[in-house]
Design a protein around this motif. Structure first.
Motif, PDB file in Angstrom:
ATOM      1  N   HIS A  56       0.818  -1.206   0.000  1.00  0.00           N
ATOM      2  CA  HIS A  56       0.000   0.000   0.000  1.00  0.00           C
ATOM      3  C   HIS A  56       0.853   1.259   0.000  1.00  0.00           C
ATOM      4  O   HIS A  56       0.373   2.338  -0.358  1.00  0.00           O
ATOM      5  CB  HIS A  56      -0.922   0.006   1.221  1.00  0.00           C
ATOM      6  CG  HIS A  56      -2.088  -0.929   1.095  1.00  0.00           C
ATOM      7  ND1 HIS A  56      -1.954  -2.294   1.222  1.00  0.00           N
ATOM      8  CD2 HIS A  56      -3.399  -0.699   0.837  1.00  0.00           C
ATOM      9  CE1 HIS A  56      -3.142  -2.865   1.059  1.00  0.00           C
ATOM     10  NE2 HIS A  56      -4.034  -1.931   0.832  1.00  0.00           N
ATOM     11  N   TYR A  57       2.085   1.175   0.428  1.00  0.00           N
ATOM     12  CA  TYR A  57       2.948   2.346   0.523  1.00  0.00           C
ATOM     13  C   TYR A  57       3.937   2.434  -0.637  1.00  0.00           C
ATOM     14  O   TYR A  57       4.654   3.416  -0.741  1.00  0.00           O
ATOM     15  CB  TYR A  57       3.726   2.330   1.845  1.00  0.00           C
ATOM     16  CG  TYR A  57       2.828   2.342   3.057  1.00  0.00           C
ATOM     17  CD1 TYR A  57       2.312   3.523   3.555  1.00  0.00           C
ATOM     18  CD2 TYR A  57       2.492   1.160   3.702  1.00  0.00           C
ATOM     19  CE1 TYR A  57       1.492   3.539   4.671  1.00  0.00           C
ATOM     20  CE2 TYR A  57       1.669   1.165   4.814  1.00  0.00           C
ATOM     21  CZ  TYR A  57       1.169   2.357   5.295  1.00  0.00           C
ATOM     22  OH  TYR A  57       0.361   2.363   6.394  1.00  0.00           O
ATOM     23  N   GLN A  58       4.001   1.459  -1.485  1.00  0.00           N
ATOM     24  CA  GLN A  58       4.934   1.463  -2.599  1.00  0.00           C
ATOM     25  C   GLN A  58       4.285   2.105  -3.819  1.00  0.00           C
ATOM     26  O   GLN A  58       3.075   2.029  -4.024  1.00  0.00           O
ATOM     27  CB  GLN A  58       5.381   0.036  -2.929  1.00  0.00           C
ATOM     28  CG  GLN A  58       6.228  -0.596  -1.843  1.00  0.00           C
ATOM     29  CD  GLN A  58       6.600  -2.024  -2.183  1.00  0.00           C
ATOM     30  OE1 GLN A  58       6.013  -2.628  -3.069  1.00  0.00           O
ATOM     31  NE2 GLN A  58       7.571  -2.563  -1.465  1.00  0.00           N
ATOM     32  N   GLN A  59       5.121   2.738  -4.636  1.00  0.00           N
ATOM     33  CA  GLN A  59       4.647   3.359  -5.855  1.00  0.00           C
ATOM     34  C   GLN A  59       4.279   2.290  -6.879  1.00  0.00           C
ATOM     35  O   GLN A  59       4.839   1.194  -6.895  1.00  0.00           O
ATOM     36  CB  GLN A  59       5.737   4.270  -6.439  1.00  0.00           C
ATOM     37  CG  GLN A  59       6.038   5.503  -5.610  1.00  0.00           C
ATOM     38  CD  GLN A  59       4.924   6.535  -5.680  1.00  0.00           C
ATOM     39  OE1 GLN A  59       4.113   6.533  -6.591  1.00  0.00           O
ATOM     40  NE2 GLN A  59       4.897   7.425  -4.688  1.00  0.00           N
ATOM     41  N   LEU A  60       3.322   2.624  -7.719  1.00  0.00           N
ATOM     42  CA  LEU A  60       2.955   1.718  -8.802  1.00  0.00           C
ATOM     43  C   LEU A  60       4.095   1.633  -9.812  1.00  0.00           C
ATOM     44  O   LEU A  60       4.703   2.650 -10.164  1.00  0.00           O
ATOM     45  CB  LEU A  60       1.685   2.221  -9.504  1.00  0.00           C
ATOM     46  CG  LEU A  60       0.369   2.125  -8.741  1.00  0.00           C
ATOM     47  CD1 LEU A  60      -0.731   2.822  -9.524  1.00  0.00           C
ATOM     48  CD2 LEU A  60      -0.005   0.683  -8.476  1.00  0.00           C
ATOM     49  N   THR A  61       4.388   0.436 -10.245  1.00  0.00           N
ATOM     50  CA  THR A  61       5.392   0.272 -11.281  1.00  0.00           C
ATOM     51  C   THR A  61       4.810   0.673 -12.633  1.00  0.00           C
ATOM     52  O   THR A  61       3.591   0.840 -12.786  1.00  0.00           O
ATOM     53  CB  THR A  61       5.888  -1.175 -11.327  1.00  0.00           C
ATOM     54  OG1 THR A  61       4.786  -2.039 -11.677  1.00  0.00           O
ATOM     55  CG2 THR A  61       6.439  -1.604  -9.969  1.00  0.00           C
TER      56      THR A  61
END
Length: 310
Positions: free
Chosen positions: A28-33
């Motif tokens: 939930h905290y990671q950027q979308l690739t």
């Protein structure tokens, strides 16, 4: 009846089944690739709802919605440049640090940093290795094998790869030394930060030779031999007088069409031992292959049981 804006009788948030989780998943905290951004646009244009896209990608609805809104307004779904501090090194140097760690497994972070260049600090090199799941671990001890050893082991295994019921006719034997100290590196301790010097977290270590005892045993499909304790250094003559004649020969005579296995240790391959076992069918065994014998699992079980009885 109300009190301070809260209805009496309502359950508190800590007891409610609808409470907000204190810790979300890391995704939930990671950027979308870039791949995920393309999936959002493609799946959305296919007529699927935001909730359907969320279930497929494992992301939050707001993240998927913002990505689609950016595509609708700007015609692109690429990530915008961040406002934080720019990275000090390029992606190429990141890959070089990780490649150096894979090529030179024993190199430290300081050595990798010195090889890559002065633009990478030692702390940055350590963080890059941790992000790439390249943590420093204790290496697993193994027996050195030459290309000939590997070829013979492979041929031996390939010739018996399809055996099933045939293994019921084999008797596997070996010796093993059991240490009688406080620990033989099987026991781990659980401790907090700063407790590594607590008496309960220490492992006593002998400064001289570690006391131990050597034992011999053999296992069959539905049986086992007598457990022989060897109190002295094992030689060929001692192996014949203490193991072969009183234990191996009677045990093999009680088995119909049994085949005996032993490794290529010097007491086993000596002429006196081969002469004593000339009436027993032997299984050819590749050199330096103790891991192929199932009796090694028996020794491991016995060793763990001994640790429970100090």
């Amino acid at each position: 009846m109300y009190k301070k804006g809260k209805k009496i009788g309502d359950s508190c948030t800590c007891c409610s089944p609808y409470k907000i989780p204190l810790r979300r998943q890391r995704s939930h905290y990671q950027q979308l690739t870039e791949f995920e951004r393309g999936c959002v646009v493609g799946i959305r244009e296919g007529g699927f709802s935001f909730r359907d896209i969320t279930e497929r990608l494992g992301r939050s609805v707001s993240t998927v919605h913002d990505c689609w809104q950016q595509w609708s307004r700007e015609g692109t779904a690429s990530r915008r440049p961040g406002s934080g501090r720019p990275r000090g090194i390029a992606e190429r140097e990141d890959r070089r640090v990780r490649r150096m760690a894979v090529v030179h497994r024993t190199a430290s972070a300081a050595e990798i940093r010195a090889t890559v260049g002065t633009t990478v600090t030692q702390r940055t090199a350590t963080n890059l290795l941790l992000q790439g799941q390249l943590r420093a671990r204790r290496p697993v001890a193994c027996i050195p094998l030459t290309p000939k050893h590997c070829r013979l082991r492979r041929e031996w295994c390939q010739a018996r790869a399809h055996w099933r019921a045939e293994w019921r006719s084999f008797v596997f034997s070996d010796e093993s030394r059991f240490f009688l100290g406080a620990s033989d590196d099987r026991v781990l301790v659980r401790r907090r930060t700063g407790e590594h010097l607590q008496p309960t977290c220490l492992r006593p270590r002998h400064t001289g030779p570690t006391p131990g005892v050597m034992a011999w045993g053999a296992i069959f499909y539905d049986s086992r031999s007598t457990f022989v304790v060897i109190l002295r250094t094992l030689t060929a003559n001692l192996y014949v007088s203490l193991v072969t004649q009183p234990v191996v020969l009677p045990f093999m005579n009680s088995i119909q069409e049994g085949i005996f296995q032993q490794d290529n240790a010097r007491p086993h391959s000596a002429v006196v031992t081969q002469h004593a076992l000339q009436s027993v069918d032997m299984l050819p065994w590749p050199a330096r292959s103790p891991d192929l014998s199932p009796i090694e699992h028996v020794w491991d079980i016995i060793g763990r049981q001994l640790q429970r009885h100090p």
